[in-house]
Design an enzyme around this catalytic site. Structure first.
Site, mmCIF file in Angstrom:
data_model
loop_
_atom_site.group_PDB
_atom_site.id
_atom_site.type_symbol
_atom_site.label_atom_id
_atom_site.label_comp_id
_atom_site.label_asym_id
_atom_site.label_seq_id
_atom_site.Cartn_x
_atom_site.Cartn_y
_atom_site.Cartn_z
ATOM 1 N N HIS A 112 0.860 -1.181 0.000
ATOM 2 C CA HIS A 112 0.000 0.000 0.000
ATOM 3 C C HIS A 112 0.899 1.235 0.000
ATOM 4 O O HIS A 112 1.114 1.874 1.032
ATOM 5 C CB HIS A 112 -0.941 -0.014 1.197
ATOM 6 C CG HIS A 112 -2.211 -0.740 0.933
ATOM 7 N ND1 HIS A 112 -3.185 -0.249 0.086
ATOM 8 C CD2 HIS A 112 -2.662 -1.941 1.375
ATOM 9 C CE1 HIS A 112 -4.193 -1.110 0.025
ATOM 10 N NE2 HIS A 112 -3.902 -2.141 0.797
ATOM 11 N N ASP A 117 -5.058 2.087 1.798
ATOM 12 C CA ASP A 117 -5.416 1.497 3.083
ATOM 13 C C ASP A 117 -5.983 2.561 4.020
ATOM 14 O O ASP A 117 -6.984 2.346 4.700
ATOM 15 C CB ASP A 117 -4.205 0.802 3.713
ATOM 16 C CG ASP A 117 -2.956 1.694 3.760
ATOM 17 O OD1 ASP A 117 -2.911 2.729 3.054
ATOM 18 O OD2 ASP A 117 -2.019 1.349 4.501
ATOM 19 N N HIS A 253 11.300 -1.586 -27.823
ATOM 20 C CA HIS A 253 11.699 -2.994 -27.901
ATOM 21 C C HIS A 253 12.031 -3.363 -29.351
ATOM 22 O O HIS A 253 11.190 -3.219 -30.243
ATOM 23 C CB HIS A 253 10.565 -3.898 -27.401
ATOM 24 C CG HIS A 253 10.191 -3.660 -25.981
ATOM 25 N ND1 HIS A 253 10.942 -4.104 -24.922
ATOM 26 C CD2 HIS A 253 9.138 -2.993 -25.432
ATOM 27 C CE1 HIS A 253 10.378 -3.742 -23.783
ATOM 28 N NE2 HIS A 253 9.279 -3.055 -24.076
ATOM 29 N N TYR A 309 -7.962 6.834 -17.745
ATOM 30 C CA TYR A 309 -8.908 7.613 -16.959
ATOM 31 C C TYR A 309 -9.172 8.971 -17.585
ATOM 32 O O TYR A 309 -8.297 9.565 -18.204
ATOM 33 C CB TYR A 309 -8.376 7.824 -15.545
ATOM 34 C CG TYR A 309 -8.117 6.550 -14.778
ATOM 35 C CD1 TYR A 309 -8.754 5.360 -15.113
ATOM 36 C CD2 TYR A 309 -7.247 6.529 -13.699
ATOM 37 C CE1 TYR A 309 -8.530 4.205 -14.413
ATOM 38 C CE2 TYR A 309 -7.009 5.370 -12.987
ATOM 39 C CZ TYR A 309 -7.648 4.206 -13.341
ATOM 40 O OH TYR A 309 -7.419 3.054 -12.641
ATOM 41 N N GLU A 386 -0.411 8.600 11.026
ATOM 42 C CA GLU A 386 -1.740 8.001 11.154
ATOM 43 C C GLU A 386 -2.724 8.882 11.920
ATOM 44 O O GLU A 386 -3.936 8.798 11.698
ATOM 45 C CB GLU A 386 -1.631 6.636 11.838
ATOM 46 C CG GLU A 386 -0.938 5.583 10.980
ATOM 47 C CD GLU A 386 -0.829 4.253 11.683
ATOM 48 O OE1 GLU A 386 -1.217 3.233 11.083
ATOM 49 O OE2 GLU A 386 -0.360 4.232 12.836
#
Length: 409
Positions: A112, A117, A253, A309, A386
């Protein structure tokens, strides 16, 4: 009728939920899952919501789900009850964690490193706090727990599954952590926040041969090199700086030996824009430059554009609401204006394409650290403060209540 909650109540509610939110975040962090299939993470989140007055509706194409809270506080006679969506993503990245945390990833090659999370744990904390005050909520709240943000179109899949139509929201909000912003400061802007994200691919075919006799072959390597250079010239000279594009070729490539001219070259890269107009212009130019240069040198070319997106566009009214709430929670220093968009992408853009809303970053630089030099998102050593999650919970709750109370007025 119950009185609406105050600023102090939501701040206190966030603080009250912090311990459980940290425990949930750490449990998710230790078992990261990638893509649209995140069953363990979904199970942890549903366990955290168990027993709450929520309607759970599962995605049929992912392990995502929405949890719907229908508030019980009625408004004035004949008034319309509003619906708001709050979103948290849950998937991880294919990276090997190097933080040394006690709760570091136990899954090899998964981490994460983008804060999902924390996003999903904060949303679960907000759901608990809001459910505890169901009788004071004047409308409906949709909590969207979404996998597959990291390039897997999870939000689009959930929309296609019809999950936005169960309780159609009139506004949508999301938070994203930032280890490079001061702890507790919210950062955002109106208009384009993040870019569209297309993958561009091209195969240039010539005719292979001996490297010592290139005149007997049609060498695709110098043709591919010319294409890459021409693409950069296009961006520099054909795209206005006020509506920018980034076109970066990241893979080339070709060949199998020092003395063999290959038959073909494969190119791959990314195209980022901040408007659909520039996006279409750059897509068309990519096709034309690749095919025309290849043709001019006797080669053929195949072009593929994998649509990514959309632009993450923040409604000015929703952004103003987030800014005001940040000020309510943290004072004048609680909001920082982002002067320019970032060229990263976000699949919350699919939701914002359907519903007016906004996303903001919340700073999680650890206490005593320098936000400018902290390991950034998508870094194997990225960590967060946190304690900031309490403020994220309060932001979710205040946004939900404020929109349900007054809309974008």
């Amino acid at each position: 009728m119950n009185a609406p909650l105050t600023r102090t109540d939501w701040t206190a509610a966030g603080a009250a939920e912090l311990a459980d939110t940290i425990a949930l975040r750490r449990a998710i962090h230790a078992e990261p899952e990638i893509g649209n299939d995140c069953p363990k993470t979904t199970a942890k989140l549903k366990a955290a919501l168990a027993g709450l007055p929520l309607e759970i509706h599962d995605s049929t194409s992912t392990t995502g789900f929405v949890a719907i809270l229908r508030g019980e506080r009625t408004g004035a006679a004949g008034s319309n009850m509003r619906t708001v969506l709050l979103r948290g993503d849950m998937d991880a990245l294919p990276m090997t964690e190097e933080t040394g945390l006690d709760f570091a990833s136990t899954i090899p090659g998964a981490m994460h490193a983008c804060g999902h999370d924390a996003h999903s744990a904060m949303l679960a904390g907000a759901a608990r706090a809001l459910c505890a005050r169901k009788d004071q909520i004047p409308g409906t709240i949709v909590f969207m727990f979404q996998p597959g943000e990291e390039g897997h179109h999870g939000a689009r899949h959930m929309i296609e599954d019809g999950l936005l139509d169960i309780a159609r929201p009139e506004a949508a909000f999301a938070l994203h952590i930032s280890p490079n912003a001061p702890a507790g400061v919210f950062v955002g802007r109106e208009g384009p926040l993040l870019a569209s994200t297309d993958t561009v691919l091209a195969t240039i075919r010539g005719k292979g041969g001996h490297a010592a006799m290139p005149h007997d072959a049609i060498d695709p390597i110098p043709v591919a090199c010319e294409i890459v250079t021409a693409l950069q010239t296009f961006v520099a000279r054909r795209i206005p700086v006020a509506d920018p594009a980034v076109l970066t070729m990241t893979q080339f490539h070709a060949g199998s030996s020092h003395n063999i001219i290959p038959d073909e070259v494969k190119l791959m890269g990314t195209l980022r824009t901040l408007s659909e107009h520039t996006r279409e212009k750059a897509r068309a130019a990519f096709r034309q430059i690749v095919t025309d240069i290849a043709s001019a040198h006797g080669c053929t070319a195949d072009v593929e554009i994998d649509e990514g997106y959309p632009v993450t566009f923040c409604d000015p009214r929703a952004t103003a609401m987030m800014r005001d709430v940040a000020g309510t929670l943290s004072g004048e220093q609680g909001w920082s204006h982002m002067p320019a968009p970032m060229m990263g992408g976000e699949d919350f853009s699919y939701v914002l394409r359907e519903v007016p809303g906004a996303m903001a970053f919340v700073g999680v630089a650890a206490e005593g650290s320098d936000p400018r030099t902290n390991p950034p998102l998508h870094n194997t050593r990225m960590t967060i403060e946190e304690a900031v999650m309490a403020k994220g919970i309060a932001m979710h709750c205040t946004l939900a209540e404020r929109f349900l109370e007054r809309g974008f007025d």
